[in-house]
Design a protein around this motif. Structure first.
Motif, mmCIF file in Angstrom:
data_model
loop_
_atom_site.group_PDB
_atom_site.id
_atom_site.type_symbol
_atom_site.label_atom_id
_atom_site.label_comp_id
_atom_site.label_asym_id
_atom_site.label_seq_id
_atom_site.Cartn_x
_atom_site.Cartn_y
_atom_site.Cartn_z
ATOM 1 N N PRO A 94 2.879 -17.508 -8.963
ATOM 2 C CA PRO A 94 1.912 -17.841 -10.019
ATOM 3 C C PRO A 94 2.192 -17.072 -11.309
ATOM 4 O O PRO A 94 2.465 -15.870 -11.289
ATOM 5 N N PHE A 95 2.119 -17.776 -12.425
ATOM 6 C CA PHE A 95 2.366 -17.169 -13.723
ATOM 7 C C PHE A 95 1.237 -16.227 -14.115
ATOM 8 O O PHE A 95 0.068 -16.464 -13.814
ATOM 9 N N MET A 96 1.593 -15.170 -14.822
ATOM 10 C CA MET A 96 0.597 -14.316 -15.472
ATOM 11 C C MET A 96 0.260 -14.970 -16.804
ATOM 12 O O MET A 96 1.143 -15.325 -17.591
ATOM 13 N N LEU A 97 -1.033 -15.137 -17.062
ATOM 14 C CA LEU A 97 -1.499 -15.833 -18.253
ATOM 15 C C LEU A 97 -2.269 -14.883 -19.168
ATOM 16 O O LEU A 97 -2.601 -13.759 -18.775
ATOM 17 N N ALA A 98 -2.551 -15.329 -20.368
ATOM 18 C CA ALA A 98 -3.160 -14.473 -21.391
ATOM 19 C C ALA A 98 -4.486 -15.043 -21.864
ATOM 20 O O ALA A 98 -4.695 -16.253 -21.872
ATOM 21 N N HIS A 99 -5.371 -14.162 -22.276
ATOM 22 C CA HIS A 99 -6.599 -14.556 -22.959
ATOM 23 C C HIS A 99 -6.325 -14.644 -24.461
ATOM 24 O O HIS A 99 -5.426 -13.976 -24.993
ATOM 25 N N GLY A 100 -7.119 -15.469 -25.166
ATOM 26 C CA GLY A 100 -7.031 -15.501 -26.612
ATOM 27 C C GLY A 100 -7.542 -14.200 -27.202
ATOM 28 O O GLY A 100 -8.497 -13.598 -26.693
ATOM 29 N N LEU A 101 -6.921 -13.738 -28.282
ATOM 30 C CA LEU A 101 -7.309 -12.451 -28.888
ATOM 31 C C LEU A 101 -8.625 -12.552 -29.639
ATOM 32 O O LEU A 101 -9.354 -11.572 -29.763
ATOM 33 N N GLU A 102 -8.941 -13.728 -30.159
ATOM 34 C CA GLU A 102 -10.152 -13.945 -30.965
ATOM 35 C C GLU A 102 -10.125 -12.991 -32.165
ATOM 36 O O GLU A 102 -9.145 -12.911 -32.860
ATOM 37 N N ASP A 103 -11.202 -12.228 -32.368
ATOM 38 C CA ASP A 103 -11.284 -11.341 -33.543
ATOM 39 C C ASP A 103 -11.053 -9.878 -33.184
ATOM 40 O O ASP A 103 -11.318 -8.984 -33.990
ATOM 41 N N TYR A 161 2.439 -7.474 -13.112
ATOM 42 C CA TYR A 161 2.523 -8.927 -13.276
ATOM 43 C C TYR A 161 1.629 -9.553 -12.209
ATOM 44 O O TYR A 161 1.957 -9.567 -11.024
ATOM 45 N N VAL A 162 0.478 -10.059 -12.635
ATOM 46 C CA VAL A 162 -0.492 -10.635 -11.702
ATOM 47 C C VAL A 162 -0.765 -12.081 -12.101
ATOM 48 O O VAL A 162 -0.818 -12.421 -13.285
ATOM 49 N N GLY A 163 -0.925 -12.941 -11.108
ATOM 50 C CA GLY A 163 -1.160 -14.351 -11.381
ATOM 51 C C GLY A 163 -2.508 -14.592 -12.038
ATOM 52 O O GLY A 163 -3.486 -13.891 -11.777
ATOM 53 N N GLY A 164 -2.557 -15.591 -12.908
ATOM 54 C CA GLY A 164 -3.800 -15.954 -13.572
ATOM 55 C C GLY A 164 -4.079 -15.097 -14.792
ATOM 56 O O GLY A 164 -3.235 -14.334 -15.261
ATOM 57 N N ARG A 165 -5.304 -15.229 -15.323
ATOM 58 C CA ARG A 165 -5.739 -14.478 -16.503
ATOM 59 C C ARG A 165 -6.591 -13.286 -16.080
ATOM 60 O O ARG A 165 -7.649 -13.466 -15.502
ATOM 61 N N LYS A 166 -6.132 -12.096 -16.378
ATOM 62 C CA LYS A 166 -6.879 -10.883 -16.079
ATOM 63 C C LYS A 166 -7.297 -10.231 -17.393
ATOM 64 O O LYS A 166 -6.459 -9.999 -18.280
#
Length: 531
Positions: A210-219, A391-396
């Motif tokens: 599983p891919f490691m994914l990112a959260h949006g940075l926002e402000d 490196y962890v799967g999903g968005r952390k």
């Protein structure tokens, strides 16, 4: 088939993610093999019935009802499977009740799949028609959705696998790795989940991780002492795995895309697993990345010609390393994995693989300025990765952030509209828009359906219905009087479009009722933005 049809019907009308998970998990626990395995294949896009195509379904219904009635109904309903399921006529008396044996029994999901998957195109029409005759409208809808692979029920492949993990109390990341080693209907997997057999192993198999994914940075702002910055490249994210002489390329959703990029797969023969961005070279001599528009020429092709390989040579810009040989590196920090990746890349073919460079910035303010000045065709934004992150799967939360560059905007004129699908099937929600040439001609430059609220959707639907000037099947041409402000990530030259340009990720930013159509942007303005 009835239970699967009921599941689809419930999922369509359920918005809550947790409620969808419960519906799928309850179905999987209550349903026997192989039906639940084929259901999972349908929900995750792993079911292939080559003998059943949309054209076949249209031909079957148009042989039974007035073709004009079907097309008008399809236009109104917005979905072929639903339209056919509702219009399909009852069979003649005696054609069903007189059947003996298996044909007299209720049709199961597994039985339907087994029949259809072994049929050629010549035999499929008659068999599919016999099945539709035996089913009610809800079951016909489920069968047709499953057969065409176009469920559109708000369930991603990942969500379905999360539900499977929840149903049997196993770790979803372990399930993800095992999933891609087994073909449907996944009997060994269910045997293990229900305690009848040992866990399947992935030894000597190039498994998907599983891919490691990112959260949006926002402000938010981050401290660059804790986070490394690198460019977010505009291609498709891939994972490349080589084990026991086999190489596989996986997309972010776990789909095997090796066949579409045989040139990349053939060049990766070093045991291990890496994560990177697959792109196409623009200047073949210099090796720089071309825009996403060039990559689109390669996407989704099952057969890649020699000319295509030569004209659009693919390469991968590497972000991370998950395994070096048999050693799993995912538990290491980003800093440690980066050092291992930098040592790994020189062992690869330099024509097909390079390293995504980090961005040197003294602080976040300097990084903001660097990001603001980035308008390279292949740059989508900036990635921020916590230096101590495994490196962890999903968005952390707090580990990786994506910081996309600010969108470009243009004022365009609505030209055409078409009904949407699913929840939007009753509304004209897909809009084609254009810009003016210097000669005063309006040429289409893009199509969008996202970015608007429900109230704005209703407003635009009323405009389309009240300002239609022509019809082309399901498409309405409208008066060229409404301006839409369109946001888009980038714009590229295109020989496929009369306007000569193609937008990347266009969406509606706002409705410009305050602006006359003749004051919308000129095509030349857009062409000056081409990267």
């Amino acid at each position: 088939m009835h239970a699967f049809a009921a599941l689809l019907d419930s999922l369509i009308y359920t918005r809550s993610r947790n409620a969808k998970l419960k519906l799928i998990a309850d179905y999987l626990r209550a349903t026997s093999d192989p039906d639940r395995g084929w259901a999972m294949a349908a929900l995750t896009g792993g079911l292939d019935l080559p003998g059943v195509k949309p054209a076949l379904i249209r031909a079957l219904i148009e042989a039974r009802v007035d073709p004009v009635l079907f097309r008008m109904s399809r236009d109104y309903v917005g979905d072929t499977a639903e339209t056919v399921a509702l219009l399909w006529p009852a069979p003649l008396p005696g054609t069903i009740d007189d059947r003996q044996g298996a044909d007299a029994m209720p049709l199961s999901l597994g039985g339907a799949v087994e029949r259809l998957r072994h049929l050629g195109r010549a035999d499929a029409p008659a068999e599919l028609a016999r099945m539709l005759d035996r089913l009610d409208a809800e079951e016909r809808f489920a069968l047709l959705k499953m057969a065409t692979g176009a469920l559109r029920i708000g369930v991603s492949a990942r969500l379905a696998r999360v539900a499977l993990a929840l149903a049997f109390g196993v770790d979803v990341e372990l399930l993800e790795e095992l999933w891609h080693t087994l073909p449907p209907p996944y009997a060994p997997l269910f045997d293990w989940l229900e305690g009848r057999a040992e866990q399947p192993t992935a030894a000597d198999v190039p498994v998907f991780r599983p891919f490691m994914l990112a959260h949006g940075l926002e402000d938010a702002r981050v401290d660059l002492a804790d986070y490394a910055a690198e460019w977010k490249w505009d291609g498709i994210r891939v994972q490349i795995v080589h084990v026991a002489g086999q190489t596989r390329l996986y997309s972010r959703t776990g789909d095997d895309v090796t066949g579409s990029f045989p040139d990349v797969a053939a060049a990766f023969s070093t045991p291990g697993a890496v994560d990177g961005e697959l792109m196409v070279k623009g200047d073949v001599q210099g090796g720089e990345a071309a825009s996403f528009n060039a990559l689109q020429q390669r996407l989704g092709r099952k057969v890649v010609s020699a000319k295509m390989l030569a004209d659009y040579p693919a390469f991968v810009r590497l972000y991370d390393i998950l395994a070096d040989g048999a050693e799993d590196l995912r538990s290491l920090s980003w800093t440690e994995r980066r050092a291992r990746l930098e040592a790994f890349v020189p062992r690869l073919d330099p024509d097909r693989f390079d390293l995504s460079q980090t961005i040197a910035a003294a602080d976040f303010t300097e990084l903001e300025a660097i990001r603001a000045g980035a308008r390279d065709a292949a740059i989508e934004g900036v990635m921020l990765k916590r230096r101590d992150s495994p490196y962890v799967g999903g968005r952390k939360a707090g580990l990786w952030y994506k910081w996309k560059r600010d969108p470009l905007t243009a004022d365009c004129v609505m030209m055409y509209a078409q009904r949407g699908n699913g929840r939007r099937s009753s509304y004209y929600s897909d809009y084609t828009f254009g810009c003016w040439t210097d000669e005063g001609e309006l040429l289409p430059v893009g199509k969008a359906y996202s970015g608007i609220t429900d109230e704005e959707l209703r407003q635009l639907d009323r405009f389309v219905r009240g300002h239609t000037v022509n019809r082309f099947g399901p498409v309405r041409e409208v008066e060229k009087s409404l301006v839409l402000e369109i946001a888009f990530d980038s714009i590229h030259g295109s020989t496929r479009h009369k306007s000569g340009v193609a937008m990347r990720f266009p969406r509606i930013a706002r409705i410009r009722t305050d602006k006359p159509a003749e004051e919308a942007d000129r095509l030349e303005t857009l062409k000056r933005l081409v990267t």
